[in-house]
Design an enzyme around this catalytic site. Structure first.
Site, mmCIF file in Angstrom:
data_model
loop_
_atom_site.group_PDB
_atom_site.id
_atom_site.type_symbol
_atom_site.label_atom_id
_atom_site.label_comp_id
_atom_site.label_asym_id
_atom_site.label_seq_id
_atom_site.Cartn_x
_atom_site.Cartn_y
_atom_site.Cartn_z
ATOM 1 N N GLN A 259 35.593 57.786 37.724
ATOM 2 C CA GLN A 259 35.330 57.062 36.634
ATOM 3 C C GLN A 259 35.872 57.820 35.183
ATOM 4 O O GLN A 259 36.293 57.351 34.346
ATOM 5 C CB GLN A 259 33.989 56.390 36.229
ATOM 6 N N HIS A 262 39.181 57.933 33.782
ATOM 7 C CA HIS A 262 39.823 56.864 33.299
ATOM 8 C C HIS A 262 39.954 57.122 31.688
ATOM 9 O O HIS A 262 41.061 56.681 31.060
ATOM 10 C CB HIS A 262 39.007 55.764 33.122
ATOM 11 N N GLU A 327 28.212 49.453 35.036
ATOM 12 C CA GLU A 327 29.300 48.638 35.620
ATOM 13 C C GLU A 327 29.472 48.720 37.103
ATOM 14 O O GLU A 327 29.503 47.704 37.811
ATOM 15 C CB GLU A 327 30.561 49.059 34.691
ATOM 16 N N HIS A 328 29.353 50.028 37.384
ATOM 17 C CA HIS A 328 29.269 50.299 38.991
ATOM 18 C C HIS A 328 28.441 51.074 39.389
ATOM 19 O O HIS A 328 28.164 52.086 38.657
ATOM 20 C CB HIS A 328 30.643 51.221 39.092
ATOM 21 N N ASP A 361 38.304 49.377 43.256
ATOM 22 C CA ASP A 361 39.195 49.122 42.417
ATOM 23 C C ASP A 361 40.260 48.772 43.073
ATOM 24 O O ASP A 361 41.175 48.079 42.227
ATOM 25 C CB ASP A 361 39.422 50.664 41.967
ATOM 26 N N HIS A 420 21.557 5.761 18.613
ATOM 27 C CA HIS A 420 21.404 6.494 19.847
ATOM 28 C C HIS A 420 20.470 5.443 20.580
ATOM 29 O O HIS A 420 20.583 5.148 21.412
ATOM 30 C CB HIS A 420 20.701 7.827 19.847
#
Lengths: 433, 433
Positions: A259, A262, A327-328, A361, A420
């Site tokens: 990670q 990235h 996230e992971h 991934d 209504h």
């Protein structure tokens, strides 16, 4: 050096809260520029898109060359090596198989009043997928966005991908073809988002736009939201690994780095119940950082946002992980399934030491577009559900209208919505005649 | 007078496109004010909320009186008539029964490579619901927002409802109690949204905010999106009725008026295959407008945005309806189920002449929070799904890592993400030793 935290330390809570709150992304305020670009595309259509592409991508297009022809895509696909093609095909097959299981089911039933109720799912008619150009032009992301759309039944799927100086990525085009994408345009930036949302003479508008992008793309997606649907605004990537001492420190180090590499704003956190193991992993990270191609990026991420947290037991690790809502999440422990039961917030969980996050991934099958920045507290990764919508169905009989209609009328009256109430009353009165 | 359109006229397409594109809402630009309010609440917490409530709602609160006590809620609930209570209880029961069927299922399977894949749904931990004060303070909306959250398993559900000059709506508080709401705060506006999103000394932050509101509330929800999840930004209400001549024109007129009476920007459209019937409905609308309590609002909506469209057959009506993607769609035709099959975009469908849309507003069971402004092209009404999120699960075995790992490594290499590839390679190499 990453932060080392010990959950038994007196200042732990304070440091953990600081780690949770660390602002990792400094988004430039490009909103005014983006507003102008969108207005220009709405006003001038193709001409604006062409001018902006010339300016930002140094590429001169015509209405005819905005789109890749089938022959051009063929030619690019032929440049892909057999080995890459085989890998991409395996990924596509596995991603499709996973997402096909996500198709939600229609429902219909008759209740005790005689009313028939239910719902029906239908696909979005047309979707657009933003694919970044340059370094972050990932063929895997094309598969991860396009396949759920096609599985959902989206009839028309258009990709926009900038090709600065005319440079296109053959693997991106092959991924588009494998995923069944219908149109690929060589445009990017806010102008591409505007073209997808509002349409131009050449590009028909879509109903939903997904896919990652830079600050301009993110700002444009926020602005067109409402006119079209959008997916989440993704932030920098994150991984949290919970690992006991019975792990290879180098494997865990590589998972953390996968990670970190990235983005300098990515975050990698290890939580372990063994302080010595934590140190061994940190040492393994340092060793790998000596040679890693992206060591400048990964090193900065690990130094600025990395953390190694020691806890007394794995349940405590799960509790902390839930506060991060990563996230992971990797669970490299003896009983990963048991520990997973304690996890309440995470985008994706990778169970056991043989499931490095990188599998997810590419070829695992689940989607790699996942909620970042703690948004797994309230949102999910991309899925078929992002490309379908539900229509609810109600059908009253005479008997059911008699049974429940008066209550509707009563509530309408209490809300001062006379028409209504009358719409129910007029029917009930006619039925009583 | 509404517009009368005939699908066979030469200028029909032009007029229909104009109708589709009519901008019905003129949202004031309150973003700068809202940004200040949010910053103030983040900086000063309770004190800011109290000051702003004093300013906007003419109500002086303390940190202790921000929240309604259980005794206060009891006292308000006792003010509700037995008839209103019974109606609200019926609505709650039916809404709960419908939404309980929406709970999505977890999944887990083992594929041919030996990998175990799946997903798991978990509830949002804490949610906040905005309830408008004053005229638009609808107890039915409390049920429609709160019940799906509680069915989803949301642990903590907080309501914010402004009480200008200290005036509270007993039915709103009873609805909150029936729905199982945990906390009710007497605050509103952007300050209430900020308090829910960021928390104050007294109000714990939530993870997701839903519910309707004015321009300030909508702008605040847009601004806090990302920090927390939000539901859609609702626009003015809409109804589209497809009716053949075998209908009571007065019933259809009342159905059209039941949306028109909400808001001068609401839109009511009739599509029929019988021109005389269309005229009869328009005449019935005019007659009802003579006496309707909200005739000023309903009349303006019908005059400015209403339309009666004549088509040659009902399939053509369905096609036009799909281009509108209406929030509410009534199918008052011989075979409503058959015609529903031709509908691809609509928030909710009401089938047959005994299903006035108002049933769905209160007691039908399906949610009345539905996509407006053509967003049914890409989004769905509120549901249990808005209060749960999905975590994907992957677990590789040695065999499955051997089978698919090399393809992941290959793709990582093609994307220049070396650590991704190494995290797979290191495991494969160890396993091959």
């Amino acid at each position: 050096m990453p932060q080392f935290l010990d959950a038994s330390a007196v200042d732990f809570e304070e440091r953990f809260v600081a780690l949770l709150g660390a602002k990792r992304e400094d988004s430039p305020d490009v909103d005014a520029v983006v507003a102008e670009i969108i207005a220009d595309v709405r006003a001038r259509g193709d001409a604006a898109v062409i001018d902006l592409t010339s300016k930002f991508d140094r590429l001169d297009l015509t209405p005819e060359t905005l789109v890749f022809s089938a022959e051009e895509i063929d030619a690019f696909c032929e440049q892909v090596s057999q080995e890459d093609r085989t890998a991409l095909e395996l990924a596509a097959t596995r991603i499709r198989a996973y997402h096909e299981r996500q198709m939600p089911e229609d429902a219909s039933w008759t209740d005790e009043s005689g009313a028939t109720l239910g719902w029906r799912w239908t696909p979005v008619s047309a979707a657009g997928l933003y694919v970044p150009g340059g370094l972050a032009s990932y063929p895997s992301s094309v598969l991860m966005n396009a396949i759920p759309a096609k599985v959902a039944g989206v009839g028309r799927l258009a990709i926009v991908v900038p090709t600065p100086d005319g440079q296109a990525n053959p693997l991106v085009l092959l991924a588009a073809r494998l995923a069944g994408v219908d149109e690929v345009y060589r445009i990017g930036g806010a102008q591409a988002v505007a073209a997808l949302a509002y349409g131009t003479e050449t590009i028909a508008p879509v109903d939903k736009i997904t896919g990652p992008g830079n600050a301009f793309v993110a700002a444009a997606k926020r602005r067109v939201f409402g006119k079209v649907g959008i997916d989440m605004i993704a932030g920098p990537s994150e991984i949290l690994v919970i690992a006991d001492k019975d792990n290879n420190p180098d494997w865990i180090a590589l998972d953390l780095l996968s990670q970190a590499e990235h983005d300098e704003s990515a975050q990698s956190i290890l939580i372990t119940d063994d302080k010595a193991f934590g140190k061994a992993v940190a040492a393994a990270v340092d060793k790998r950082l000596e040679t890693l191609e992206r060591r400048a990026i990964a090193g900065a991420s690990w130094r600025d946002y990395g953390a190694v947290i020691t806890v007394s037991d794995l349940s405590a690790a799960a509790q902390l992980s839930n506060r991060v809502a990563p996230e992971h999440l990797e669970l490299c422990v003896q009983d990963p399934d048991g520990l997973a039961e304690e996890i309440t917030h995470a985008g994706a969980i990778f169970l056991g030491q043989y499931t490095p996050e990188a599998i997810g991934d590419y070829v695992g099958g689940p989607n790699h577009v996942l909620p970042t920045a703690r948004s797994a507290r309230f949102s999910s990764g991309l899925s078929v559900m992002d490309f379908v919508k539900r229509t609810t169905l109600s059908k009253m009989t005479l008997a059911s209208l008699r049974a429940i209609g008066p209550s509707a009328e009563r509530l309408a009256t209490s809300e001062s919505l006379e028409a209504h109430g009358l719409s129910v009353r007029a029917r009930l009165d006619a039925l009583n005649e």
